[in-house]
Design an enzyme around this catalytic site. Structure first.
Site, PDB file in Angstrom:
ATOM      1  N   ASP A 295      41.368 -17.476  -9.900  1.00 13.01           N
ATOM      2  CA  ASP A 295      41.470 -18.860 -10.343  1.00 13.01           C
ATOM      3  C   ASP A 295      40.878 -18.941 -11.750  1.00 13.01           C
ATOM      4  O   ASP A 295      40.187 -18.024 -12.197  1.00 13.01           O
ATOM      5  CB  ASP A 295      40.700 -19.766  -9.376  1.00 13.01           C
ATOM      6  CG  ASP A 295      41.003 -21.241  -9.593  1.00 13.01           C
ATOM      7  OD1 ASP A 295      41.929 -21.544 -10.367  1.00 13.01           O
ATOM      8  OD2 ASP A 295      40.295 -22.065  -9.012  1.00 13.01           O
ATOM      9  N   ASP A 541      41.762 -22.626  -1.946  1.00  7.59           N
ATOM     10  CA  ASP A 541      42.020 -21.191  -2.081  1.00  7.59           C
ATOM     11  C   ASP A 541      42.069 -20.475  -0.730  1.00  7.59           C
ATOM     12  O   ASP A 541      42.461 -19.314  -0.656  1.00  7.59           O
ATOM     13  CB  ASP A 541      40.926 -20.528  -2.935  1.00  7.59           C
ATOM     14  CG  ASP A 541      40.849 -21.104  -4.336  1.00  7.59           C
ATOM     15  OD1 ASP A 541      41.917 -21.259  -4.958  1.00  7.59           O
ATOM     16  OD2 ASP A 541      39.736 -21.390  -4.804  1.00  7.59           O
TER      17      ASP A 541
END
Length: 780
Positions: A295, A541
């Site tokens: 990320d 996530d």
């Protein structure tokens, strides 16, 4: 109990009666379990039986294999206990804490200190610690870790909450109804911690080797004893010694111990760098990774955001009064929504604490919607990604100003008011009027460029997957020196699995990615035969982390992400990833190298045992002679070489490479010693000479294979070879009676030297064939 929560006295009583939220920890072995797992093993049982038989046969010096067995047990127990202490101490830093209402006061309480009936405040990003019922508030909850369904479920007063699920958005107060082992998640063995458990390829292959050896030694040993007593006419004692010599050569006694100790030491070294492994075998998973998905926020950049600029929309008044008025509305907005993410923290820090909107209907931010919403009376406000709030014409009108900030690595949000009549258009693009744009950013971590450069050097591709504007993410990725950062795509334009599968082959940076798309991207990469690791710090996530071959969470991230991950970087320092990959590659490469030595002896012993059975020959090697070879050709060099730094990336299947590496040497020794046995009968050479010659011939190939696996040589590897040579020569020269290495007749020496030179040539031929096979396998 009242809304003031439990009293201290009630908590103490519930704790004493076993009503605390204590979940049995299956991730850490107890001291008793560690000792038992090293002592009470199948092969230790075989060794104990062999020892009894040798004692009954009266050949006490054939017990030289026992010190090695005991040393293996002691080393395994000591190293695993050391590792356990370090990891248990580190695990204390990863304890999730919750706010419980007790005695009418909010109190920080560790998850295991919660008790039945506690009132607990839960907010976005937190995992639900025990089964509960909502008594106040409203929040979106994701139960994918339990049900496999990714949809967000809205929970209101009276609704049940299942432990193991996590809060996606909003805040609520819940009363715990089932705790500890009684909770839903515990009965499902806590799927959040187990995630998608995969067996380590290396460990699975070694277990297969040990299983095959364990199955073969019983019938082969029995046949050898039968053949020695019936066909050879040997006494009970002689037959036992002959049989034991073959059987202990077939047992890979130190191989599993070597793997266990190597992984334990790696986990201990990583723990000193604040890296916690929920699954020790994940070290190997990371070492085999082809693609690392990261990320932007919290990984490439720091997790601390700051507002860089606020600016008015194009076509609207840009005077200071209008901007200040919009800032005032935005300040009230951010103090109304319950979001506690890094973006909202930056906005609150920038705008300050002001009065919130009264009687507002609030929709917290979710990664699925990409915005939050507040409805006050007849007016609806939204804050989030411009692409998901503004109509296309307004978006195009402000595109240049947004792209300018995005190109500078800033993330642009829009604060907008919906035009009357469009307030219920949640999830669609309404006719919204932008009041203010906000540019926020967080700095690239200082060590990020060096970290990603190291991954590139090691052949690991990096994919950046983010919910932010793709141009912003691309700029940040470029600053972090990620290869291919200029190749970016807006994931909101990828609408089919086929488009996603094609995109992963072309692009490095993916922006505007939704949580379910993160999982799809991981699956698309895996469909191409790639091993994928996924890093994350938020609840958005988790779906991708579950699907990845290895998952890594930041210590500063959400509780749910940390519990779902196999690896947790407790200090949120992404540079530790280099250490993890290096440790994993060290383990795989060195264990593979050492396993070659173990299998050399095992395959040779099996082949020679079968030859002895069907050729009606007495097995030539005594147990103490095999122990001598095991010590200086296998055990000592295997352990000394197992902990050397080695960062070569392993591409092939562990078991195939190890078998192919060990087979040429095993066949070479077998051919030489089998011929020695046959020629001994022709030239009337004694069985004592055959045993001594076989010891030398087996050691010659052992040292040849050791020379081969230490290539390219360095000071440490040469020193290991020298120590093993000196040790072997010393035992042959000074402890010859203990190991039955006697002086041979002239004919025995001549045959031994001839076959020793022959071994060199035969090994070269077999090795050349092996190299060709490995080359063909690697090109497939």
């Amino acid at each position: 109990m009242t809304e003031t929560g439990l009293t201290s006295a009630e908590v103490a009583e519930l704790t004493r009666s076993g009503k605390a939220n204590v979940v049995p920890d299956k991730s850490s072995k107890s001291v008793v379990a560690i000792v038992a797992s090293n002592v009470f093993t199948y092969f230790n049982g075989i060794f104990a039986l062999l020892a009894v038989l040798v004692v009954l046969a009266g050949s006490y010096k054939s017990l030289t294999f026992l010190p090695v067995v005991v040393a293996n047990m002691i080393i395994g127990i000591v190293q695993q206990l050391r590792s356990k202490k370090v990891l248990d101490d580190l695990a204390l830093l990863d304890v999730s804490e919750y706010v419980a209402i007790r005695d009418g006061v909010d109190t920080q309480v560790a998850s295991e200190a919660l008790v039945l009936g506690d009132l607990v405040r839960l907010a976005s990003g937190q995992q639900i610690p025990a089964d509960a019922v909502v008594v106040q508030g409203e929040a979106g909850v994701n139960e994918s870790l339990l049900t496999g369904e990714a949809d967000e479920i809205q929970k209101r007063e009276g609704d049940e909450l299942m432990s193991g699920s996590f809060v996606v958005a909003g805040e609520l107060v819940a009363r715990l109804t089932r705790v500890g082992a009684d909770s839903y998640a515990s009965q499902l063995t806590i799927k959040a911690k187990e995630t998608k458990e995969r067996r380590s390829q290396m460990v699975a292959d070694i277990e297969l080797i040990i299983l095959v050896a364990g199955i073969l030694i019983i019938p082969v040993g029995g046949l050898l004893y039968w053949q020695a007593t019936t066909a050879e006419g040997l006494s009970f004692g002689e037959a036992i010694v002959s049989m034991v010599g073959a059987v202990i050569g077939m047992i890979p006694e130190g191989l599993y111990l070597l793997v266990t100790v190597a992984l334990a030491l790696s986990a201990m070294r990583l723990a000193k760098s604040k890296v916690l492994l929920h699954d020790m075998h994940s070290i190997e998973g990371l070492a085999r990774v082809d693609v690392l998905c990261v990320d932007k926020t919290g990984t490439i950049t720091s997790d601390q955001m700051s507002v860089r600029e606020v600016f008015a929309a194009q076509g609207l008044p840009n005077d200071s009064a209008a901007v200040e008025q919009a800032r005032g509305l935005l300040a009230r907005y951010v103090n109304t929504v319950p979001d506690n993410n890094a973006t909202m923290a930056a906005l609150k820090d920038y705008l300050g604490s002001v009065a919130a909107f009264k009687d507002a209907d609030v929709t917290p931010f979710t990664s699925k919607l990409k915005y939050s919403q507040v409805v006050v009376g007849n007016t609806t406000y939204r804050l989030g990604a411009p692409e998901f709030i503004l109509p296309k014409d307004v978006l195009d009108q402000n595109r240049a100003a947004m792209d300018e900030r995005a190109g500078a690595g800033m993330r642009v949000l829009v604060f907008a008011r919906l035009v009357a009549g469009d307030e219920q258009a949640k999830g669609s693009i309404p006719n919204a009027c932008p009041l203010l744009f906000v540019a926020i950013a967080n700095a690239v971590r200082d060590n990020a460029p060096a970290t990603f450069a190291e991954f590139a050097r090691q052949g690991v591709a990096v994919k950046v997957i983010s919910g932010d504007n793709p141009l912003t993410v691309s700029k940040v990725a470029t600053e972090a020196c990620i290869e291919g950062a200029d190749r970016y795509v807006d994931a909101s334009t990828l609408n089919t699995p086929e488009e996603i599968a094609e995109a992963v082959k072309t692009y490095t940076v993916f922006g505007r990615v939704k949580p379910e798309q993160k999982k799809q991207l991981v699956e698309a990469l895996q469909a191409n035969g790639l091993k994928v690791a996924m890093t994350g710090d938020g609840v958005n996530d988790i779906l991708a982390m579950k699907e990845a071959d290895c998952s890594i969470a930041m210590g500063g991230g959400s509780d749910a992400a940390r519990q779902a991950a196999q690896v947790v970087l407790l200090d949120s320092d992404f540079s530790h990833m280099r250490e993890i990959v290096s440790e994993g590659r060290r383990d795989i490469n060195n264990v593979a190298r050492s396993a070659t030595l173990f299998l050399y002896k095992n395959i040779f012993s099996l082949a020679l045992a079968l030859f002895s059975i069907f050729g009606v020959f007495a097995y030539p090697l005594a147990p103490n002679q095999v122990s001598l070879i095991s010590a200086f050709n296998i055990g000592l060099p295997a352990f000394l070489l197992a902990f050397e730094p080695n960062e070569k990336k392993q591409e092939g299947r562990f078991i195939i490479e190890v078998l192919l590496r060990s087979l040429p040497a095993a066949l070479t020794s077998f051919v030489a010693i089998a011929n020695m046995m046959m020629f001994a009968e022709l030239f009337d050479i004694s069985q004592t000479d055959v045993g001594t010659a076989s010891t030398y011939l087996l050691s010659v190939v052992g040292f040849l294979i050791l020379i081969n696996i230490i290539q390219p040589p360095n000071c440490y590897r040469v020193a290991v070879l020298a120590v093993c040579l000196v040790g072997f020569v010393f035992c042959c020269g000074f402890l010859w009676q203990l190991f039955d290495v006697y002086d041979m007749s002239m004919r025995g020496w001549v045959l031994c030297v001839v076959f020793a030179f022959g071994e060199v040539g035969v090994l070269q031929i077999f090795s050349a064939i092996e190299d060709q096979i490995l080359a063909r396998i690697s090109t497939r």
